[in-house]
Structure formats: C-alpha cells, structure tokens
Scaffold this motif. Structure first.
Motif, PDB file in Angstrom:
ATOM      1  N   SER A 295       8.562  10.323 -18.376  1.00 39.50           N
ATOM      2  CA  SER A 295       7.212   9.780 -18.231  1.00 39.50           C
ATOM      3  C   SER A 295       6.349  10.700 -17.365  1.00 39.50           C
ATOM      4  CB  SER A 295       7.268   8.382 -17.605  1.00 39.50           C
ATOM      5  OG  SER A 295       5.969   7.873 -17.389  1.00 39.50           O
ATOM      6  N   ARG A 296       5.104  10.857 -17.748  1.00 40.83           N
ATOM      7  CA  ARG A 296       4.177  11.688 -16.959  1.00 40.83           C
ATOM      8  C   ARG A 296       3.546  10.906 -15.814  1.00 40.83           C
ATOM      9  NH1 ARG A 296       0.600  13.684 -21.943  1.00 40.83           N
ATOM     10  NH2 ARG A 296       1.046  11.512 -22.482  1.00 40.83           N
ATOM     11  N   THR A 326       8.811   6.087  -8.349  1.00 39.80           N
ATOM     12  CA  THR A 326       8.238   5.032  -9.186  1.00 39.80           C
ATOM     13  C   THR A 326       7.171   4.259  -8.414  1.00 39.80           C
ATOM     14  OG1 THR A 326       9.765   3.253  -8.551  1.00 39.80           O
ATOM     15  CG2 THR A 326      10.492   4.776 -10.284  1.00 39.80           C
ATOM     16  N   GLU A 327       6.379   3.522  -9.149  1.00 39.29           N
ATOM     17  CA  GLU A 327       5.413   2.605  -8.536  1.00 39.29           C
ATOM     18  C   GLU A 327       6.130   1.274  -8.348  1.00 39.29           C
ATOM     19  OE1 GLU A 327       1.273   0.368  -9.776  1.00 39.29           O
ATOM     20  OE2 GLU A 327       1.619   2.402 -10.547  1.00 39.29           O
ATOM     21  N   HIS A 328       6.650   1.066  -7.157  1.00 39.84           N
ATOM     22  CA  HIS A 328       7.624  -0.001  -6.941  1.00 39.84           C
ATOM     23  C   HIS A 328       6.994  -1.232  -6.310  1.00 39.84           C
ATOM     24  CE1 HIS A 328      11.615  -1.606  -6.635  1.00 39.84           C
ATOM     25  NE2 HIS A 328      11.544  -1.750  -5.323  1.00 39.84           N
ATOM     26  N   THR A 329       7.400  -2.403  -6.825  1.00 35.06           N
ATOM     27  CA  THR A 329       6.963  -3.688  -6.277  1.00 35.06           C
ATOM     28  C   THR A 329       8.199  -4.501  -5.928  1.00 35.06           C
ATOM     29  OG1 THR A 329       4.977  -3.691  -7.665  1.00 35.06           O
ATOM     30  CG2 THR A 329       5.653  -5.788  -6.712  1.00 35.06           C
ATOM     31  N   GLU A 330       8.219  -5.006  -4.716  1.00 34.00           N
ATOM     32  CA  GLU A 330       9.317  -5.885  -4.336  1.00 34.00           C
ATOM     33  C   GLU A 330       8.754  -7.146  -3.707  1.00 34.00           C
ATOM     34  OE1 GLU A 330      10.758  -4.424   0.082  1.00 34.00           O
ATOM     35  OE2 GLU A 330      11.674  -3.463  -1.667  1.00 34.00           O
ATOM     36  N   LEU A 331       9.483  -8.226  -3.896  1.00 33.33           N
ATOM     37  CA  LEU A 331       9.063  -9.511  -3.370  1.00 33.33           C
ATOM     38  C   LEU A 331      10.275 -10.192  -2.755  1.00 33.33           C
ATOM     39  CD1 LEU A 331       6.885 -11.778  -3.148  1.00 33.33           C
ATOM     40  CD2 LEU A 331       7.742 -12.617  -5.354  1.00 33.33           C
ATOM     41  N   TYR A 332      10.154 -10.533  -1.484  1.00 27.34           N
ATOM     42  CA  TYR A 332      11.239 -11.264  -0.838  1.00 27.34           C
ATOM     43  C   TYR A 332      11.037 -12.758  -1.075  1.00 27.34           C
ATOM     44  CZ  TYR A 332      13.889  -7.600   1.330  1.00 27.34           C
ATOM     45  OH  TYR A 332      14.721  -6.524   1.524  1.00 27.34           O
ATOM     46  N   ILE A 333      12.069 -13.373  -1.616  1.00 34.05           N
ATOM     47  CA  ILE A 333      11.997 -14.770  -2.014  1.00 34.05           C
ATOM     48  C   ILE A 333      12.501 -15.662  -0.890  1.00 34.05           C
ATOM     49  CG2 ILE A 333      12.819 -16.470  -3.680  1.00 34.05           C
ATOM     50  CD1 ILE A 333      10.906 -14.397  -4.823  1.00 34.05           C
TER      51      ILE A 333
END
Length: 655
Positions: A295-296, A326-333
C-alpha cells in the motif's frame, strides 16, 4: 457483503403476497445491507428472491440486486466477494463470451460466468467468499451455494411445501410458515461445541448448507435434492500430503509470502474505506505487514484493549503498528462497555452461540466500522499452520500415554481428581519456588483435572473430542435428546493424515473454524454493517499450506513456524514473540460479580425445570462450585447462559 433471503412456494401465491413476504424477510437483514434493498419474484412458479446490499464494489445502480444475467436466463441474490472477478471478465472476453457490461460489480461478473460456463464450473474457477441463491428461468431450477471454507452463511429449510432460505435465521423466521420448534438433539451439540455445527441448526427441519457445497432443486422433485460438494477439504489434505513441496525453508517462506501477497492484494480491492484488525499476534501482524508492504498509504488498523491483567493485547498491537507505520486506532474497553453487549447477543446471533470472544469481536467491529467499511482479519492461521497449543502437545502427550497401561492411567486420573483444583493451586503456589520454571503453570488445578480427563481417553481421536468438548456428556443433560453424528464422531468422514496433530488441524478447519470462528466474526461484524475478509482462507493458501511439510509448521515445540519466518522479514522478532493469548474477556470474575444476578436468574432451578430443556442438577452443581471458587466453570456455564438468554429473547416465536 450483503444479506440474501427468499423462498420457493409450490402451492402458488399472488405477486403481491410474494413481494410482501419477501420484504418482511429482507427487512430482518438490514444490518447486513443498509445501503440498498431489492426483490424479484415470479408468481408463475412461486419464487421470490430478496437482497440487502452493503455497497463495496460498484456503488452505482448497476450493482443493484437481485440481478439478471444479460441473456435473461439467470436471476441471482448474492452475498460476498469474488476476488478474481476481473480475471474472470478477461477470460470471458478471450472466449468471446463477455456481455456488454453495465457496471463493474463482481455479482455481474459471476452471473455472466453462469451464462457462459454453468454454475458448477464457475464455482470451481472463482476465488472468494460467498453464498448465493440463483434461479435458472430456462431450466426452472434453484441453486443455493456456499464458499469453500464457509466464510459466508446460508440457511435453508422446508416448512410444509415452502422452501425458505437466507443469510440468517431471523430472515426465515419472518415468514409466516416458519416452524420454530427447537431441535433438542441439536441442543446437545451446542452444549458440546459452544455452537451448533453444520448441517444442523437449533430448529427442527432447518439446515445450514455446508462449506464447499451447492444444492440444486428442480420443479419436478425439489425435496429429493441433496447437497453436493464441488470442493472437499479432505481432498486438499490428501493431495497435499501425497504431493508435498520439495523445497528449502527459504523457498517455502517465499512461496507462502508470495501467495499471501497475491491473496491480500486481491482482497484489498474496494470502492469504500478499508482497514484491518490487528491484535499484535502472528496472524494479524502478518496480514497487516503484507498489506502495508503493498500500500502507498498507511493502512488503517484497529485493536481493543482491556485493563484486566492477562487480557490486554493492545500494547503489543500498538508496537507492531508503530513499526509498520499504520494509521492505528485503539480503544480500551471498560467492563461496563463489554457488559452492555451481553443483552444484545441473542439478537446478534440468531441461534445460541457460546464462544465468549463474541463480546470483544463485536466491540472491535463496532469501533472499526466508524472508520472503514471493510476489514481484513487474520483468522485461519492457527488451523492451517499449527498454531493452537493442543497441536503442540497432542503428539508428545498421546505417544507417552500409549506406553502407560490403561489401568495405570485410570489410577493416576483418579488420584488427580481426588484433590480439588483449589487445593492443587495452593499446593503448587507453596512448591513454586522449588520447581523448574517450565513447571510453573497458570491455573494448575484446572490443568490437573483436564489432564485427568485426557488420561482416560482410549485413542487420539477421543483425546481430541475431549479437548474440543465444553460439556462431556450433553445428551444426559438435555431432556428427551440424543446426540447426532457430526464430523468429530463420524469416522467415515475423517481425513487420512497418519499423524494426530495434522488430523486435529484438518478437523478444526472443517468444524471449529467454520462453525465457531467464522460465525462469530460474520455475525459480530455484520451487526455493525462491517464486511470482513480473511486472506488466510483463500483456497489457494489452504492448498499450499497442506503441501508444506509438517516440520515447517511446527518446529522445536513452536507453532506457525513458517509463517513466523515470513513475518520476521517485516517485523522484528522481539515485537511478536510472546505466549499465545486468546481473544477473551474475564468471564470467571464477571460471573461471580457484575453478572451474578443475571446468571442466577437464568440458571435458577425452578426456571430450568419449568422450561423443560435441561436437567438442572449438573448445571446447578457447576454454578455453585464456580461461585464458591472451588472450580472455574466459566465457559461451560457461559454456554448454558447463552442458550437461556437466547430462549428468553425468542420465547414469543418458540413452541
């Protein structure tokens, strides 16, 4: 990705009645296809097809379904993706069989292939995940079909002289002729496996079409039709073992990486935003690494974390994402976020489903859908490349057991069982400083009792069935039931591998993977209108995996050895090397804490007796032992709780 449904009614009906019933059924699948809906019917033969569309390829009206072939012979309602559809278009053109294309959807491609080559040949030439219903107006036949590995669901069943079919049971249930009687025999399978394995469903007379099968019905004798396999996993196993690749480790790694790159590249084709789940484990990290390499732009990746010790992988996923860029998203539940999902489960899973990782899977899908419409997943790597711990221990454990007389194994098992798990835990805690590090186990008491069960196995196959069973004797628990035969108990359907670990891998790929893992991912994602794609399950990857020698899958006690070599080319070993962690929630403590009142209500002895499905005694015993802390029965209890919650939510339509 879409939802399909429909019915075939022999006694005849008006066009208006067909349309109204099909619309009611289709409306139950709006979550699978919120972008568009359509239906088609022919009152002269009593057939109705309906579809809900999640637009992925060709967002224009040219992708609307049900779709007609250019020649007018076929009508199709289709769910899934054909990843090689552009190559199929090129082949049609080379043969002079291409129509004048109206758009660029893969559904238009597949129905043009039907017209040129027929349905069965098209299935063999297609690479993808799919389920569809196709009506042949010329032959007056209906064909239902499902992809090779079972990524996409398809249910069907006869209610009187009406055949109902659809992507989810809730669509079939919307038809006024649906018979909602519970199949008690299927309930025993649910207690054993945490899911109802194909071809069974929780309802009498309703079936799942099995992976790699089609069902062709004609006007003359529709009820005589039987599912036919157009692709068999056991054939792949047999061919792979008889024609292994003769190559070095480096050459094998090249072959695997090249095939994964090809599969991933095809699955990144989309007219809408696309990303990937990233847990930081071997499978998802490999998929994301190869996505990013082709991916570019930064790939969008998503993970969720939990604050509870032993359940959080977000920090590992973040490290992999940072390395890959990467364009990273994390969510703590928070616990309350996860607990809020539980009341929704009976509607998300339209038959009982007991794999507790359904909760985090729903939450990560919910988060991912806020950013993208399509997400790639790393599922399938364990079954193909030897990732589960049971594969690592099966060979050595069973070989050692064979040298111990059965009476001696029974004696040892009896001794292990005389000491409670809690006492084992205390004993091992005191002895811990004196023991070698490799002997210091988490939950040693539970493991001691599991070992006792394994010691009583008569052969490697019963060893596996024991490991794969949540409740060991479910027929004794379900009133008026007997346990039906499945792949795990039908020796005639077993693959021939000559090796216990490889046999277990082949069995999991045909049972646990499609009936549990893929059901979980499909329902949890589609409840959020999110399409998931699984590159590991491209049938060409599957066929390559079985041609690779076993020592390139499991080596020196380490699973997925070859896949790790591919991953190390893109991610430092230190970022991904750690003990395998399941995608789980802390059910044990939740059942003793915030879920206790809810569970007690569902498991009350009076309630169980009044409903009349279960013998309350073994359930109440496990519940009492769990609450006291003497045993950890979280998973066995969760299976019963999921049936009870599903039953409560569906009592209005059950008889």
């Amino acid at each position: 990705m879409c939802g399909l449904t429909g019915f075939w009614q022999w006694r005849g009906a008006s066009r208006e009645a067909l349309r109204n019933q099909a619309e009611d059924m289709s409306r139950r699948l709006t979550h699978r296809g919120p972008d568009d809906g359509g239906l088609w019917c022919d009152e002269s033969v009593g057939i109705a097809l309906a579809q809900r569309r999640l637009s992925i390829l060709d967002l224009s009206e040219a992708g609307h379904q049900p779709m007609h072939s250019a020649c007018g012979r076929y009508v199709i309602t289709f769910n899934g993706e054909i990843y090689n559809h552009l190559q199929l278009r090129g082949r049609l053109a080379a043969e002079g069989a291409a129509p004048v294309w109206r758009g660029h959807s893969d559904t238009e491609t597949i129905i043009a292939c039907f017209a040129a080559w027929g349905i069965e040949r098209t299935l063999r030439l297609s690479v993808g995940m799919f389920a569809f219903a196709a009506w042949d107006r010329q032959q007056r036949t209906l064909t239902l079909a499902r992809d090779r590995m079972g990524e996409k669901p398809l249910y069907y069943g006869w209610c009187g002289d009406i055949l109902l079919f659809g992507s989810e049971l809730k669509a079939l249930k919307a038809h006024p002729s649906f018979d909602a009687r519970i199949d008690r025999d299927a309930l025993t399978l649910f207690l054993r496996h945490d899911c109802v394995p194909a071809p069974y469903t929780i309802y009498r007379g309703v079936l799942k079409l099995q992976p790699g099968h089609l069902l062709r019905m004609s006007m003359d004798a529709p009820r005589n039709a039987q599912p036919e396999a157009y692709w068999r996993y056991n054939d792949v196993v047999a061919k792979g073992l008889s024609e292994p690749l003769e190559c070095s480790d480096a050459e094998a790694a090249d072959a695997l990486e090249n095939q994964l790159r090809e599969s991933i590249s095809a699955q990144m084709l989309s007219d809408v935003p696309l990303g990937a789940f990233l847990s930081g484990g071997i499978d998802s990290s490999t998929i994301v690494a190869l996505m990013q390499a082709s991916s570019r732009r930064p790939v969008k990746t998503f993970t969720i974390g939990f604050d509870e010790n032993g359940y959080d992988e977000a920090v590992h996923a973040g490290a992999v994402a940072e390395h890959l860029g990467t364009e990273h998203t994390e969510l703590y539940i928070r616990p309350e976020d996860a607990l809020a999902v539980i009341p929704k489960l009976p509607s998300i899973f339209c038959e009982p489903f007991g794999d507790s990782s359904q909760v985090p899977t729903f939450l990560v899908s919910q988060m991912t859908r806020r950013e993208v419409v399509v997400a790639l997943s790393g599922d399938g790597g364990d079954e193909l490349f030897g990732g589960y711990n049971r594969y690592l221990t099966a060979r050595t454990t069973w070989r050692r057991m064979l040298h111990v007389p059965r009476f001696a194994r029974q004696a040892v098992a009896g001794t292990l069982r005389t000491i409670s798990p809690a006492s084992w835990d205390r004993l091992m805690e005191r002895a811990g400083p004196l023991l070698p590090k490799r002997w210091r186990l988490a939950a040693p008491g539970e493991k001691a009792h599991k070992l006792a069960e394994v010691l009583l196995s008569s052969n490697g196959q019963s060893f596996f069935l024991n490991v794969a069973s949540r409740w060991k004797d479910p027929a004794s628990m379900v009133i008026g039931a007997s346990e039906p035969s499945t792949l795990l108990t039908n020796e005639a359907a077993w693959p021939s591998t000559g090796d216990l670990a490889q046999w277990m891998m082949a069995m999991d790929a045909q049972s646990y993977l499609p009936d549990d893992i893929l059901v979980k991912v499909d329902r949890a994602a589609m409840a959020n209108s999110l399409e998931t794609r699984v590159p590991m399950l491209d049938h060409r990857v599957v066929e390559l995996a079985w041609r690779l020698p076993f020592h390139q899958k499991i080596r020196h006690g380490q699973g997925k050895w070859l896949m790790r070599q591919v991953l190390y080319r893109h991610v430092p070993k230190a970022l991904v090397e750690r003990p395998k962690m399941g995608f789980a929630v802390p059910l044990d403590s939740w059942l003793r804490g915030p879920l206790r009142d809810w569970a007690e209500s569902l498991l009350s002895e009076n309630r169980l007796r009044q409903e009349g499905y279960f013998d309350p005694a073994p359930i109440r015993q496990k519940w009492d032992e769990h609450l006291s802390g003497r045993r950890n029965w979280q998973y066995a209890l969760w299976t019963v709780l999921m049936f009870q919650a599903w039953l409560e939510a569906n009592q209005g339509v059950l008889s």
